[in-house]
Motif scaffolding. Structure first.
Motif, short mmCIF file in Angstrom:
data_model
loop_
_atom_site.label_atom_id
_atom_site.label_comp_id
_atom_site.label_asym_id
_atom_site.label_seq_id
_atom_site.Cartn_x
_atom_site.Cartn_y
_atom_site.Cartn_z
N HIS A 595 -5.26 -1.36 -11.26
CA HIS A 595 -6.18 -0.54 -12.04
C HIS A 595 -7.47 -1.26 -12.45
CE1 HIS A 595 -4.86 -2.77 -15.59
NE2 HIS A 595 -3.64 -2.62 -15.13
N SER A 596 -7.55 -2.57 -12.18
CA SER A 596 -8.77 -3.30 -12.54
C SER A 596 -9.93 -2.98 -11.61
CB SER A 596 -8.50 -4.81 -12.52
OG SER A 596 -8.12 -5.23 -11.21
N SER A 597 -9.66 -2.31 -10.50
CA SER A 597 -10.72 -1.95 -9.56
C SER A 597 -11.66 -0.93 -10.19
CB SER A 597 -10.11 -1.37 -8.27
OG SER A 597 -11.12 -0.88 -7.42
N SER A 598 -12.93 -0.99 -9.80
CA SER A 598 -13.90 0.00 -10.27
C SER A 598 -13.83 1.29 -9.48
CB SER A 598 -15.32 -0.57 -10.20
OG SER A 598 -15.65 -0.90 -8.85
N PHE A 599 -13.06 1.30 -8.39
CA PHE A 599 -12.88 2.48 -7.55
C PHE A 599 -11.48 3.04 -7.72
CE2 PHE A 599 -16.42 0.56 -5.31
CZ PHE A 599 -17.12 1.63 -4.76
N ARG A 600 -11.36 4.34 -7.55
CA ARG A 600 -10.06 4.94 -7.30
C ARG A 600 -10.01 5.30 -5.82
NH1 ARG A 600 -6.83 9.83 -10.32
NH2 ARG A 600 -6.61 8.15 -11.84
N PHE A 601 -8.91 4.90 -5.16
CA PHE A 601 -8.76 5.13 -3.73
C PHE A 601 -7.66 6.15 -3.47
CE2 PHE A 601 -10.52 0.82 -4.09
CZ PHE A 601 -11.64 0.96 -3.28
N VAL A 602 -8.01 7.17 -2.67
CA VAL A 602 -7.09 8.26 -2.35
C VAL A 602 -6.90 8.29 -0.84
CG1 VAL A 602 -6.65 10.73 -2.55
CG2 VAL A 602 -7.99 9.56 -4.32
N PRO A 603 -5.65 8.19 -0.35
CA PRO A 603 -5.43 8.22 1.10
C PRO A 603 -5.90 9.52 1.74
CG PRO A 603 -3.48 7.41 -0.06
CD PRO A 603 -4.41 7.95 -1.10
N ILE A 604 -6.53 9.41 2.90
CA ILE A 604 -6.90 10.56 3.72
C ILE A 604 -5.85 10.65 4.82
CG2 ILE A 604 -8.66 11.55 5.23
CD1 ILE A 604 -10.72 9.84 3.73
N ARG A 605 -5.09 11.73 4.85
CA ARG A 605 -3.94 11.74 5.76
C ARG A 605 -3.69 13.13 6.33
NH1 ARG A 605 0.72 10.87 1.09
NH2 ARG A 605 0.04 12.57 -0.26
N THR A 606 -2.90 13.14 7.37
CA THR A 606 -2.34 14.36 7.94
C THR A 606 -0.83 14.30 7.70
OG1 THR A 606 -1.90 13.37 10.10
CG2 THR A 606 -4.12 14.26 9.73
N PRO A 607 -0.10 15.35 8.02
CA PRO A 607 1.37 15.27 7.86
C PRO A 607 2.00 14.15 8.68
CG PRO A 607 0.69 17.56 8.07
CD PRO A 607 -0.53 16.73 8.33
N GLU A 608 1.29 13.71 9.76
CA GLU A 608 1.89 12.70 10.64
C GLU A 608 1.50 11.28 10.28
OE1 GLU A 608 -0.10 15.21 11.90
OE2 GLU A 608 1.57 16.60 12.26
N ARG A 609 0.28 11.05 9.78
CA ARG A 609 -0.17 9.67 9.58
C ARG A 609 -1.32 9.63 8.59
NH1 ARG A 609 -4.10 8.33 14.69
NH2 ARG A 609 -4.80 10.47 15.12
N VAL A 610 -1.65 8.41 8.16
CA VAL A 610 -2.80 8.20 7.28
C VAL A 610 -3.98 7.76 8.14
CG1 VAL A 610 -2.06 5.83 6.79
CG2 VAL A 610 -3.66 6.95 5.26
N LEU A 611 -5.14 8.38 7.90
CA LEU A 611 -6.31 8.16 8.75
C LEU A 611 -7.38 7.31 8.08
CD1 LEU A 611 -6.70 11.80 10.11
CD2 LEU A 611 -5.57 9.88 11.21
N GLY A 612 -7.35 7.22 6.78
CA GLY A 612 -8.38 6.46 6.07
C GLY A 612 -8.18 6.55 4.58
N VAL A 613 -9.22 6.18 3.84
CA VAL A 613 -9.14 6.17 2.38
C VAL A 613 -10.47 6.69 1.81
CG1 VAL A 613 -8.91 4.75 0.31
CG2 VAL A 613 -7.53 4.24 2.32
N LEU A 614 -10.37 7.58 0.82
CA LEU A 614 -11.54 8.02 0.04
C LEU A 614 -11.62 7.16 -1.21
CD1 LEU A 614 -13.79 9.97 -0.98
CD2 LEU A 614 -11.93 11.40 -1.91
N GLY A 615 -12.76 6.53 -1.42
CA GLY A 615 -12.98 5.74 -2.63
C GLY A 615 -14.03 6.39 -3.51
N VAL A 616 -13.75 6.57 -4.80
CA VAL A 616 -14.72 7.12 -5.75
C VAL A 616 -14.88 6.14 -6.91
CG1 VAL A 616 -14.22 9.51 -5.14
CG2 VAL A 616 -12.96 8.44 -7.00
N ARG A 617 -16.12 5.97 -7.35
CA ARG A 617 -16.39 5.09 -8.50
C ARG A 617 -16.89 5.98 -9.64
NH1 ARG A 617 -20.50 0.76 -7.13
NH2 ARG A 617 -18.74 -0.63 -6.63
N PRO A 618 -16.00 6.31 -10.60
CA PRO A 618 -16.41 7.18 -11.71
C PRO A 618 -17.47 6.51 -12.57
CG PRO A 618 -14.02 7.08 -11.51
CD PRO A 618 -14.58 6.00 -10.63
N THR A 619 -18.40 7.32 -13.06
CA THR A 619 -19.49 6.79 -13.88
C THR A 619 -19.59 7.47 -15.23
OG1 THR A 619 -21.02 8.34 -12.82
CG2 THR A 619 -20.86 6.12 -11.88
#
Length: 655
Positions: A595-619
């Motif tokens: 939780h010390s990160s300045s970003f929250r990371f949310v996996p980008i996925r399909t039912p079969e696999r994970v394709l990437g990560v969405l990172g957001v930096r709340p302000t």
């Protein structure tokens, strides 16, 4: 069909999706025991012989007899698929021949020792992976497993037996099994079988009893296996009740539900519930009911709620949030839907007169609970000194503008009445002041409406009731007027406030739906991953104003996709993103993980696999990302994942 008897659509959809996922796949039956020697393989072979007698095509893919005569005798009567020979160094190893099984395609195949690690050079590293592939081809599998080989129980078993189990299978394998048959044997009989040489060869029996098969260890492992099977059966029962909208509870097993709110008492309530759950050894859920009113809670109260929810999850509870207009109705509905047998609530902090005047959530839940037990936990004086400020902030306020407006409206009504009293009756003049009260309730709320009602009573009695310019407040008709005015002011202001809250909630839900709809429309026309990333980041910026980045696999880790106004990420945050990608879990800012990160990371996925990560930096959230916002971010990432998956499939089709 009423709402109470209609199955929940979300629950039905979940079960339909699971059924679709398993459509065409084989069925998995696990013969589960608590230790070697209880008779798992023997029972599996007996079941196979029963199927053979019914004309079912059953084959042995792999069975380990352990030189037991009874087992070898049963093996002899079942067709076998030859094993695959694998040379490893100077040793010849035998494994199930996966390709031969798939080629023969029997109706049922027997694969012993599910937790086994395959020989080097095999297609899969673990035997349970072989089984999963066989199931996808529509072949039923019978297999065996000891409870100590479940991944989640590895540490528990090590603590009991002082032996570390290295070969494990994920819990999802047993959770997704179509049938589990518990093969049980009293510990004393199992130990006797050991001494008789029916489990291990005689020279190994004494060592096995001394190291693992002590009676205490066996009792503990037996209890764990019994509870695991009972838990799975209970889950099947709850699913049956939900899909048929059968109102609970069915008291087959205990299940606790704890309702929390913004009170500082919530954390203590969670810990109390954990102790009760431990004593009863049952599952427990912490529920927060969000209402239109609580959407406007101050930051400190929201932080208190999310902190309590995170504490509950860290203590082993399932934490859930639902939206409703009525807290008692939502809690009771949730409890019946999930077969809860006991609801735990905190004692109210409100004075008794407020409960009598405005009602009590605790009393309503008790009255509506039916067969569900309700337990009330008290708090000490220290908690009573710290009533959340939100309770005060949610009270209707009387502003200077509201007071001035109330006085002007009453004065205007008096002027009109002075001119009209010679022509119309007193009862007709009363309607003027009722209109004033109604208008005040609509525009300014409860307290201003009450003020308008009191002023209207006084001026009406003084200016418009004979004898004029005197007070007759104790006249019976005057008392009726007082009560009527006050009642109208209170009832109207409450109804109007509720309608405004409902409208605000509806607008909020509509806004969320519109956000997702707009994004899905934009994604429909994307043909490249970079376009999907552009849509995703622009949607986040448009709705939240946050810095955003999209990361996808590249090289030895994750790399950002170049997008307009994309955020810059450092090595520390990149490591958090990689963890979220590998574990397919939300991590970073305002979570329990890194939780010390300045970003929250949310996996980008399909039912079969994970394709990437969405990172957001709340302000602009100042320490809190609400569950609603988190849910929207996850929905954004899921929509992007489906679009990316489509892009990849189209690219593969063009090759």
């Amino acid at each position: 069909m009423t709402d109470e008897t209609r199955p929940d659509p979300d629950t039905l959809l979940s079960h339909v999706q699971k059924a679709e996922e398993k459509k065409g796949a084989g069925r998995l039956k696990i013969f589960l025991g608590y230790a070697a020697g209880v008779g798992k393989t023997y029972e599996m072979l007996k079941a196979a012989h029963q199927l053979l007698s019914e004309g079912v095509d059953v084959r042995i893919g792999y069975v380990e007899a352990h030189k037991r005569p009874e087992t070898q005798k049963l093996i002899a009567g079942i067709p076998q698929i030859p094993l695959k020979k694998i040379e490893y160094r100077t040793t010849l190893l035998y494994e199930p021949d996966l390709d031969a099984i798939l080629a023969d395609k029997p109706q049922v195949v027997l694969i012993d020792e599910l937790a086994h690690t395959n020989a080097p050079g095999s297609r899969h590293t673990k035997r349970y992976m072989d089984v999963e592939e066989i199931l996808t081809y529509g072949i039923d599998v019978y297999t065996t497993l000891n409870i100590q080989h479940l991944d989640s129980l590895r540490d528990v078993v090590a603590q009991i037996t002082h032996i570390q189990v290295h070969e494990t299978v994920p819990d999802r394998v047993i959770d997704e099994a179509d049938e589990i048959k518990l093969v049980d044997l009293p510990p004393a009989e199992l130990i006797q079988r050991l001494h008789d040489g029916k489990v291990y060869v005689p020279e190994m029996a004494e060592q096995a009893v001394r190291k693992f098969f002590s009676e205490g260890n066996l009792h503990a492992l037996r209890e764990i296996s019994l509870r695991k099977v009972a838990k799975q059966v209970d889950g099947q029962m709850v699913a049956y009740m939900q899909t048929r909208s059968i109102p609970g509870p069915w008291p087959a097993t205990e299940r606790l539900l704890i309702s929390i709110g913004p009170s500082p008492f919530s954390e203590r309530l969670v810990r109390t519930a954990r102790r009760q759950a431990d004593r009863m050894n049952v599952d427990w859920t912490v529920l927060y009911v969000e209402t239109p009113k609580t959407r406007a809670l101050p930051k400190e109260d929201k932080e208190r709620i999310w902190k309590s929810m995170k504490l509950a999850e860290s203590l082993g509870a399932k934490a859930d949030t639902v939206f409703a207009f009525s807290v008692p109705d939502a809690i009771i509905s949730y409890a019946k839907k999930h077969n809860v047998t006991r609801i735990i609530l905190g004692k109210t902090l409100r004075p008794r007169w407020k409960e009598l005047l405005f009602g009590s959530i605790v009393d309503d839940i008790i009255h509506k609970s039916g067969d569900i037990d309700v337990y009330i936990v008290s708090q000490n004086e220290e908690y009573e000194k710290h009533v959340p400020k939100s309770r005060e902030s949610l009270r209707p306020e009387m502003t200077a503008a509201g007071i001035a407006e109330s006085i002007l409206l009453v004065a205007a009504a008096v002027l009109v009445g002075e001119f009209a009293k010679a022509y119309i009756s007193e009862s007709a003049l009363i309607l003027l002041f009722f209109a004033v009260v109604i208008l005040s309730a609509i525009r300014r709320g409860l307290l201003t409406a009450v003020l308008s009602a009191v002023l209207s009573i006084l001026v009406f009695d003084f200016f418009l009731v004979q004898p004029y310019y005197t007070f007759h407040v104790f006249d019976p008709s005057g008392m009726v007027l007082i009560c009527g005015m006050l009642a109208i002011g209170i009832v109207l202001s409450r109804l109007i406030a509720r309608s405004r809250e409902d409208a605000a909630a509806a607008r909020s839900r509509e806004h969320e739906s519109a956000m997702l709809y707009r994004m899905s429309q934009k994604l429909a026309g994307t043909t490249m991953v970079s376009e999907v990333a552009d849509v995703l980041t622009s949607s986040v910026r448009e709705n939240f104003g946050w810095e955003t980045i999209v990361l996808v696999p590249g090289g030895t880790g994750l790399v950002p996709i170049p997008v307009e106004n994309g955020a810059v990420i450092d090595e520390k945050d990149l490591a958090v993103a990689f963890w979220a990608f590998m574990n397919i879990e939300v991590a970073g800012y305002d979570t329990d993980t890194l939780h010390s990160s300045s970003f929250r990371f949310v996996p980008i996925r399909t039912p079969e696999r994970v394709l990437g990560v969405l990172g957001v930096r709340p302000t602009d959230v100042d320490g809190v990302i609400s569950p609603d916002t988190g849910r929207i971010l996850t929905a954004f990432a899921d929509l992007a994942g489906l679009a990316m998956g489509r892009v990849f499939r189209e690219a593969d089709a063009d090759v």
